[in-house]
Design a protein around this motif. Structure first.
Motif, PDB file in Angstrom:
ATOM      1  N   TRP A  28       0.832  -1.200   0.000  1.00 35.88           N
ATOM      2  CA  TRP A  28       0.000   0.000   0.000  1.00 35.88           C
ATOM      3  C   TRP A  28       0.870   1.254   0.000  1.00 35.88           C
ATOM      4  N   PRO A  29       0.424   2.326  -0.618  1.00 37.22           N
ATOM      5  CA  PRO A  29       1.207   3.572  -0.620  1.00 37.22           C
ATOM      6  C   PRO A  29       1.477   4.132   0.768  1.00 37.22           C
ATOM      7  N   SER A  30       0.499   4.046   1.691  1.00 35.51           N
ATOM      8  CA  SER A  30       0.720   4.613   3.025  1.00 35.51           C
ATOM      9  C   SER A  30       0.150   3.769   4.161  1.00 35.51           C
ATOM     10  N   PHE A  31      -0.804   2.917   3.915  1.00 34.95           N
ATOM     11  CA  PHE A  31      -1.419   2.139   4.991  1.00 34.95           C
ATOM     12  C   PHE A  31      -0.429   1.161   5.604  1.00 34.95           C
ATOM     13  N   THR A  32      -0.358   1.162   6.937  1.00 36.15           N
ATOM     14  CA  THR A  32       0.571   0.275   7.635  1.00 36.15           C
ATOM     15  C   THR A  32      -0.119  -0.522   8.741  1.00 36.15           C
ATOM     16  N   GLY A  33      -1.435  -0.513   8.726  1.00 31.89           N
ATOM     17  CA  GLY A  33      -2.174  -1.208   9.771  1.00 31.89           C
ATOM     18  C   GLY A  33      -2.418  -2.669   9.456  1.00 31.89           C
ATOM     19  N   THR A  34      -3.423  -3.216  10.079  1.00 29.13           N
ATOM     20  CA  THR A  34      -3.803  -4.615   9.878  1.00 29.13           C
ATOM     21  C   THR A  34      -5.070  -4.660   9.043  1.00 29.13           C
ATOM     22  N   ALA A  35      -5.025  -5.430   7.972  1.00 26.91           N
ATOM     23  CA  ALA A  35      -6.131  -5.466   7.025  1.00 26.91           C
ATOM     24  C   ALA A  35      -6.763  -6.845   6.965  1.00 26.91           C
ATOM     25  N   GLU A  36      -8.025  -6.854   6.620  1.00 27.27           N
ATOM     26  CA  GLU A  36      -8.739  -8.095   6.354  1.00 27.27           C
ATOM     27  C   GLU A  36      -9.169  -8.086   4.895  1.00 27.27           C
ATOM     28  N   MET A  37      -8.927  -9.175   4.187  1.00 25.40           N
ATOM     29  CA  MET A  37      -9.379  -9.281   2.807  1.00 25.40           C
ATOM     30  C   MET A  37     -10.821  -9.782   2.799  1.00 25.40           C
ATOM     31  N   LEU A  38     -11.702  -9.009   2.151  1.00 28.12           N
ATOM     32  CA  LEU A  38     -13.108  -9.396   2.099  1.00 28.12           C
ATOM     33  C   LEU A  38     -13.411 -10.332   0.941  1.00 28.12           C
ATOM     34  N   GLY A  39     -12.686 -10.167  -0.172  1.00 31.85           N
ATOM     35  CA  GLY A  39     -12.938 -11.012  -1.327  1.00 31.85           C
ATOM     36  C   GLY A  39     -12.533 -10.319  -2.608  1.00 31.85           C
ATOM     37  N   ALA A  40     -12.749 -11.006  -3.717  1.00 31.30           N
ATOM     38  CA  ALA A  40     -12.395 -10.472  -5.029  1.00 31.30           C
ATOM     39  C   ALA A  40     -13.621 -10.494  -5.924  1.00 31.30           C
ATOM     40  N   SER A  41     -13.770  -9.456  -6.728  1.00 28.44           N
ATOM     41  CA  SER A  41     -14.889  -9.373  -7.654  1.00 28.44           C
ATOM     42  C   SER A  41     -14.568 -10.148  -8.929  1.00 28.44           C
ATOM     43  N   ALA A  42     -15.567 -10.317  -9.779  1.00 31.39           N
ATOM     44  CA  ALA A  42     -15.382 -11.070 -11.017  1.00 31.39           C
ATOM     45  C   ALA A  42     -14.395 -10.407 -11.956  1.00 31.39           C
ATOM     46  N   THR A  43     -14.259  -9.074 -11.878  1.00 28.56           N
ATOM     47  CA  THR A  43     -13.349  -8.363 -12.772  1.00 28.56           C
ATOM     48  C   THR A  43     -11.955  -8.184 -12.189  1.00 28.56           C
ATOM     49  N   GLY A  44     -11.700  -8.779 -11.022  1.00 28.13           N
ATOM     50  CA  GLY A  44     -10.344  -8.758 -10.481  1.00 28.13           C
ATOM     51  C   GLY A  44     -10.041  -7.660  -9.490  1.00 28.13           C
ATOM     52  N   VAL A  45     -11.057  -7.145  -8.819  1.00 30.82           N
ATOM     53  CA  VAL A  45     -10.847  -6.146  -7.767  1.00 30.82           C
ATOM     54  C   VAL A  45     -10.869  -6.853  -6.424  1.00 30.82           C
ATOM     55  N   THR A  46      -9.731  -6.876  -5.734  1.00 28.32           N
ATOM     56  CA  THR A  46      -9.649  -7.486  -4.408  1.00 28.32           C
ATOM     57  C   THR A  46      -9.789  -6.394  -3.360  1.00 28.32           C
ATOM     58  N   VAL A  47     -10.770  -6.545  -2.484  1.00 26.43           N
ATOM     59  CA  VAL A  47     -11.097  -5.503  -1.518  1.00 26.43           C
ATOM     60  C   VAL A  47     -10.643  -5.903  -0.123  1.00 26.43           C
ATOM     61  N   TYR A  48      -9.955  -4.971   0.533  1.00 27.65           N
ATOM     62  CA  TYR A  48      -9.482  -5.129   1.902  1.00 27.65           C
ATOM     63  C   TYR A  48     -10.106  -4.037   2.762  1.00 27.65           C
ATOM     64  N   VAL A  49     -10.097  -4.235   4.067  1.00 28.64           N
ATOM     65  CA  VAL A  49     -10.579  -3.224   4.992  1.00 28.64           C
ATOM     66  C   VAL A  49      -9.679  -3.193   6.216  1.00 28.64           C
ATOM     67  N   ASP A  50      -9.454  -2.021   6.737  1.00 31.27           N
ATOM     68  CA  ASP A  50      -8.708  -1.839   7.976  1.00 31.27           C
ATOM     69  C   ASP A  50      -9.536  -2.426   9.115  1.00 31.27           C
ATOM     70  N   THR A  51      -8.958  -3.359   9.840  1.00 30.41           N
ATOM     71  CA  THR A  51      -9.713  -4.037  10.901  1.00 30.41           C
ATOM     72  C   THR A  51     -10.041  -3.130  12.074  1.00 30.41           C
ATOM     73  N   SER A  52      -9.424  -1.956  12.141  1.00 34.94           N
ATOM     74  CA  SER A  52      -9.725  -1.042  13.249  1.00 34.94           C
ATOM     75  C   SER A  52     -10.959  -0.194  12.982  1.00 34.94           C
ATOM     76  N   LEU A  53     -11.510  -0.252  11.763  1.00 38.16           N
ATOM     77  CA  LEU A  53     -12.700   0.535  11.460  1.00 38.16           C
ATOM     78  C   LEU A  53     -13.928  -0.059  12.147  1.00 38.16           C
ATOM     79  N   SER A  54     -14.930   0.776  12.298  1.00 36.37           N
ATOM     80  CA  SER A  54     -16.186   0.326  12.880  1.00 36.37           C
ATOM     81  C   SER A  54     -16.991  -0.472  11.863  1.00 36.37           C
ATOM     82  N   GLU A  55     -18.158  -0.911  12.273  1.00 36.83           N
ATOM     83  CA  GLU A  55     -19.054  -1.640  11.368  1.00 36.83           C
ATOM     84  C   GLU A  55     -19.402  -0.792  10.153  1.00 36.83           C
TER      85      GLU A  55
END
Length: 279
Positions: A28-55
């Protein structure tokens, strides 16, 4: 590549990255936290989220994953490309959780710029999708327009279209108008962080769009013109785009545009003063 921000980023405490699902985390360009991978879309977009975020932040990421394929398909159509796989993380960019932290990526094509960071926007995932499109569009510029005022304006227009104008608070054209409308039609700023040059570009693309030139036509012409300019050790201009699309002389672009601005009854109050989004 622009970090589309309205405030300065805050320092983020350094935390060790950890592998996600057994795989190394993207660079990542600047993120240094802990991430969770949610999944990948059919067109190849893999989405992650910072685990420290709220719901709310997690919901932003879920909505981004659900909307990623539509954004990719629109982006591919705009630029006339097949695109490529990207990774995107939702977190509190610059400490913000309302989208105003903006977005960034590490390069200007799908190979080096495929790690995208977008700000969370609690309760308004459309803003997250728009921020994603802003960076995705810059990956589609083939390494040329990204980093210039023309490319910044184009990426923001793509975000407006794909994100249903959910980033209206990022408008720069009104400030350009208030600053006396400096001529950024006949020249291009070698930066994506100069507000007046970006604002001029936004209003100019609105003007072209209102005359029946679709965003796909505009975007593909801009990319081609910049590629040709790079080969000639030069930089393409909005005046050159005007000439390419209209068949009129480039040296008449500024006056024609200025006359159109002067004729607006209320001046420039948004990034789409000519109503191209509704055209």
């Amino acid at each position: 590549m622009a970090r589309k921000r309205v405030n300065q980023p805050l320092s983020i405490p350094h935390r060790r990255r950890r592998p996600v699902n057994g795989e190394p985390a993207p660079a990542w360009p600047s993120f240094t936290g802990t991430a969770e991978m949610l999944g990948a879309s059919a067109t190849g977009v893999t989405v992650y989220v910072d685990t420290s975020l709220s719901e709310d932040g997690l919901q932003n990421a879920r909505d981004l994953l659900a909307g990623a394929d539509d954004a990719v398909r629109q982006n591919n159509a705009i630029f006339g490309i097949d695109g490529g796989p990207v990774q995107v993380i939702v977190y509190a960019l610059g400490g913000a959780t309302d989208g105003t932290g903006g977005a960034d990526h590490g390069g200007c094509d799908f190979h080096v710029g495929g790690a995208i960071e977008v700000d969370a926007s609690y309760g308004n995932s459309e803003r997250v999708i728009a921020l994603f499109e802003a960076e995705l569009s810059e990956c589609a510029m083939n390494g040329n327009l990204c980093g210039l005022s023309t490319g910044e304006a184009l990426s923001r227009w793509c975000a407006m279209v794909v994100g249903k104008n959910s980033l209206a608070d990022f408008a720069s054209a009104p400030q350009w108008f208030k600053d006396g409308m400096p001529n950024w039609v006949d020249k291009t700023a070698d930066t994506d962080r100069e507000e007046d040059s970006t604002g001029c570009g936004m209003a100019f693309l609105s003007w072209l769009g209102s005359q029946g030139h679709g965003l796909a036509t505009i975007a593909q012409a801009m990319v081609k013109l910049e590629e040709e300019a790079v080969q000639a050790n030069a930089t393409a201009t909005l005046a050159g785009l005007y000439a390419q699309l209209t068949g009129n002389a480039a040296n008449g672009a500024w006056q024609a545009f200025k006359d159109a601005i002067d004729a607006l009854p209320g001046g420039v109050t948004s990034d789409d003063p000519f109503g191209a989004l509704a055209a």
